[in-house]
Write a protein that holds these residues in place. Structure first.
Motif, short mmCIF file in Angstrom:
data_model
loop_
_atom_site.label_atom_id
_atom_site.label_comp_id
_atom_site.label_asym_id
_atom_site.label_seq_id
_atom_site.Cartn_x
_atom_site.Cartn_y
_atom_site.Cartn_z
N ARG A 125 0.83 -1.21 0.00
CA ARG A 125 0.00 0.00 0.00
C ARG A 125 0.87 1.26 0.00
O ARG A 125 0.55 2.24 -0.69
CB ARG A 125 -0.92 0.00 1.22
CG ARG A 125 -2.05 -1.02 1.15
CD ARG A 125 -3.14 -0.68 2.16
NE ARG A 125 -2.63 -0.63 3.53
CZ ARG A 125 -2.57 -1.68 4.34
NH1 ARG A 125 -2.97 -2.87 3.91
NH2 ARG A 125 -2.11 -1.55 5.57
N ALA A 126 1.94 1.24 0.76
CA ALA A 126 2.82 2.41 0.83
C ALA A 126 3.44 2.71 -0.53
O ALA A 126 3.53 3.88 -0.95
CB ALA A 126 3.91 2.17 1.87
N LEU A 127 3.85 1.68 -1.25
CA LEU A 127 4.47 1.88 -2.56
C LEU A 127 3.46 2.35 -3.60
O LEU A 127 3.76 3.20 -4.44
CB LEU A 127 5.15 0.58 -3.01
CG LEU A 127 6.38 0.17 -2.18
CD1 LEU A 127 6.77 -1.27 -2.48
CD2 LEU A 127 7.54 1.12 -2.44
N LEU A 128 2.26 1.82 -3.53
CA LEU A 128 1.22 2.27 -4.46
C LEU A 128 0.82 3.72 -4.19
O LEU A 128 0.49 4.47 -5.12
CB LEU A 128 0.00 1.35 -4.36
CG LEU A 128 0.19 -0.07 -4.91
CD1 LEU A 128 -1.05 -0.92 -4.64
CD2 LEU A 128 0.49 -0.02 -6.42
N THR A 129 0.87 4.10 -2.93
CA THR A 129 0.58 5.50 -2.59
C THR A 129 1.64 6.42 -3.19
O THR A 129 1.32 7.50 -3.73
CB THR A 129 0.55 5.69 -1.06
OG1 THR A 129 -0.53 4.90 -0.52
CG2 THR A 129 0.33 7.14 -0.69
N ARG A 130 2.91 6.00 -3.11
CA ARG A 130 3.97 6.80 -3.72
C ARG A 130 3.74 6.95 -5.24
O ARG A 130 3.91 8.02 -5.80
CB ARG A 130 5.34 6.11 -3.49
CG ARG A 130 5.81 6.09 -2.04
CD ARG A 130 6.18 7.46 -1.52
NE ARG A 130 7.19 8.13 -2.30
CZ ARG A 130 8.51 7.93 -2.20
NH1 ARG A 130 8.98 7.04 -1.32
NH2 ARG A 130 9.36 8.62 -2.93
N ALA A 131 3.32 5.86 -5.87
CA ALA A 131 3.05 5.93 -7.32
C ALA A 131 1.90 6.89 -7.62
O ALA A 131 1.98 7.70 -8.55
CB ALA A 131 2.72 4.52 -7.85
N SER A 132 0.85 6.80 -6.82
CA SER A 132 -0.31 7.68 -7.03
C SER A 132 0.06 9.14 -6.83
O SER A 132 -0.41 10.02 -7.58
CB SER A 132 -1.44 7.31 -6.07
OG SER A 132 -1.90 5.99 -6.32
N ASP A 133 0.91 9.42 -5.85
CA ASP A 133 1.33 10.79 -5.60
C ASP A 133 2.06 11.37 -6.81
O ASP A 133 1.93 12.57 -7.11
CB ASP A 133 2.24 10.86 -4.36
CG ASP A 133 1.47 10.61 -3.07
OD1 ASP A 133 0.23 10.70 -3.09
OD2 ASP A 133 2.12 10.31 -2.04
N LEU A 134 2.85 10.55 -7.47
CA LEU A 134 3.60 11.01 -8.63
C LEU A 134 2.71 11.22 -9.86
O LEU A 134 3.06 11.98 -10.77
CB LEU A 134 4.72 10.03 -8.98
CG LEU A 134 5.85 9.90 -7.93
CD1 LEU A 134 6.83 8.83 -8.35
CD2 LEU A 134 6.56 11.24 -7.75
N ASP A 135 1.58 10.52 -9.89
CA ASP A 135 0.67 10.65 -11.03
C ASP A 135 -0.10 11.97 -10.99
O ASP A 135 -0.69 12.39 -12.01
CB ASP A 135 -0.34 9.48 -11.03
CG ASP A 135 0.31 8.18 -11.45
OD1 ASP A 135 1.32 8.23 -12.19
OD2 ASP A 135 -0.18 7.11 -11.04
N ARG A 136 -0.16 12.61 -9.84
CA ARG A 136 -0.99 13.82 -9.72
C ARG A 136 -0.34 15.02 -10.36
O ARG A 136 0.87 15.14 -10.37
CB ARG A 136 -1.25 14.10 -8.24
CG ARG A 136 -2.15 13.02 -7.59
CD ARG A 136 -2.21 13.19 -6.09
NE ARG A 136 -2.95 12.09 -5.47
CZ ARG A 136 -2.97 11.85 -4.17
NH1 ARG A 136 -2.27 12.60 -3.35
NH2 ARG A 136 -3.66 10.83 -3.70
#
Length: 400
Positions: free
Chosen positions: A389-400
């Motif tokens: 979950r932590a890694l997917l959150t990092r990915a989502s943050d970069l997509d914004r």
């Protein structure tokens, strides 16, 4: 009732001492553990009713000793053995603390004997020295309670059958064996500190490191390991959010770090020479723990410490952390170069942490789309849901 609970909790500090004493005089691991556990059970039953004795540890020792005498008498064990047990340590008698310290050291070194598998050493240490229930140990190792019971029983049998000596080695033998003992404590701490670990295991590792430090103060790596544990564990309350998800170092609320633990660790390191890998790791952790922010961290010093650690204890994980340190000290390009070097032999292939480091360095280099893709790749390889979950959150943050 609060006083009783506190006394019982403090009484567990006597558990390893009682077990060690009984093993020394009876040679029977099961008897020693059973008697110590029965003493604790008796305390839980009697102290709320009769009040806490003036010397809780001595009370527990006496109850355990008397129980051992009863068992041995019924088994018609030789008279001399009964006399030895009856003369077990009296908390009020002078001149005995050194002998008790030796008992506990003997127990630690016996549980961590290299003739046992590493997993058996960790499990036996948890069960015999820390008094952790077999159910909890089994859960940590992802096996059934019956399976773990058999493993611990086999370990004890191997100690008896192979006539593994119940003693602390000396001279070169001590130098050879001590790293193995410290490695067991390190694994125990890691099993409690990891994202999906059992927090109580980390606390037990700290307690045992304190015990070993008090018994072996002249061995620099022993207090260094304690300092490392204290520094790492000082962040325990800031590592997760309200939902239980991991919070990265740069986003942690440093006001929630345990400043008393940090101060204790720094004091330990000030009087301890740098003579091994745990001393180096502890100083790296101290650089992080004493910095006000990620940006003000002394990254050049951390990079130098990792250079030294890579020389004396090279490993893929050390190489990975060295790349991170150099990236903050000298820029992401320097980190990516060291990361490529560390991954050149394939040892870090499909290792989630290595992929995540590449993702982070790539993001800091400016290539956000590639970094987001790498974070998702790391998430797919992550060993736990929390890390995923932590890694997917990092990915989502970069997509914004």
């Amino acid at each position: 009732m609060t006083d009783v609970a506190a006394a019982v909790s403090a009484g567990w500090d006597s558990y390893a001492r009682i077990v060690a004493s009984l093993i020394r005089v009876t040679g029977d691991w099961t008897l020693a553990e059973d008697c110590a556990q029965e003493a604790m059970a008796a305390a839980l039953e009697r102290w709320p009713r009769d009040g806490v004795p003036g010397n809780p540890g001595g009370w527990l020792q006496t109850v355990a000793r008397n129980r051992a005498i009863d068992v041995l008498r019924r088994a018609a064990v030789e008279k001399t053995k009964l006399q030895e047990v009856a003369m077990l340590w009296d908390p009020g008698s002078p001149g005995t603390p050194g002998e008790i310290a030796d008992d506990r050291l003997r127990l630690i070194f016996t549980c961590c004997h290299p003739a046992l598998s590493l997993e058996a050493r960790v499990a036996l240490t948890l069960r015999t020295i820390a008094g952790v229930p077999t159910t909890d140990i089994a859960r940590a190792f992802l096996v059934t309670e019956s399976t773990m019971t058999r493993r611990i029983t086999r370990a004890k049998s191997k100690i008896a059958d192979a006539r593994i000596p119940y003693r602390v080695p000396t001279g070169k033998a001590l130098d050879d064996r001590l790293p193995g003992v410290l490695a067991v404590l390190y694994i125990l701490f890691t099993r409690g500190y990891d994202a999906d670990g059992e927090p109580a295991f980390a606390e037990e590792a700290i307690r045992l490191a304190r015990l070993l430090t008090s018994l072996m103060p002249a061995e620099p790596e022993v207090p260094s390991l304690l300092a490392l544990f204290l520094l790492q564990h000082s962040r325990r309350h800031a590592r997760r959010d309200a939902m239980g998800d991991l919070i990265t170092l740069e986003k942690q609320n440093r006001a929630r770090w345990d400043q008393e633990a940090i101060a204790e660790a720094v004091t330990i390191l000030m009087r301890t020479p740098v003579e091994g890998p745990y001393a180096i790791q502890a100083r790296i952790a101290a650089c992080h723990a004493t910095a006000l922010t990620l940006a003000t961290t002394d990254w050049p010093s951390i990079a130098l410490w990792y250079d030294k650690l890579a020389e004396i204890q090279p490993s893929p994980v050390v190489a990975l952390n060295r790349a991170v340190a150099h990236s903050y000290a000298f820029g992401p390009a320097a980190g990516l170069a060291l990361l490529a070097e560390a991954r050149s032999d394939g040892a870090l292939d499909n290792y989630a942490a290595a992929i995540a480091v590449e993702a982070d360095l790539t993001a800091r280099s400016g290539d956000l789309p590639r970094a987001a893709a790498l974070f998702r790749t790391a998430a797919a390889a992550a060993p736990s849901d929390v890390e995923r979950r932590a890694l997917l959150t990092r990915a989502s943050d970069l997509d914004r």
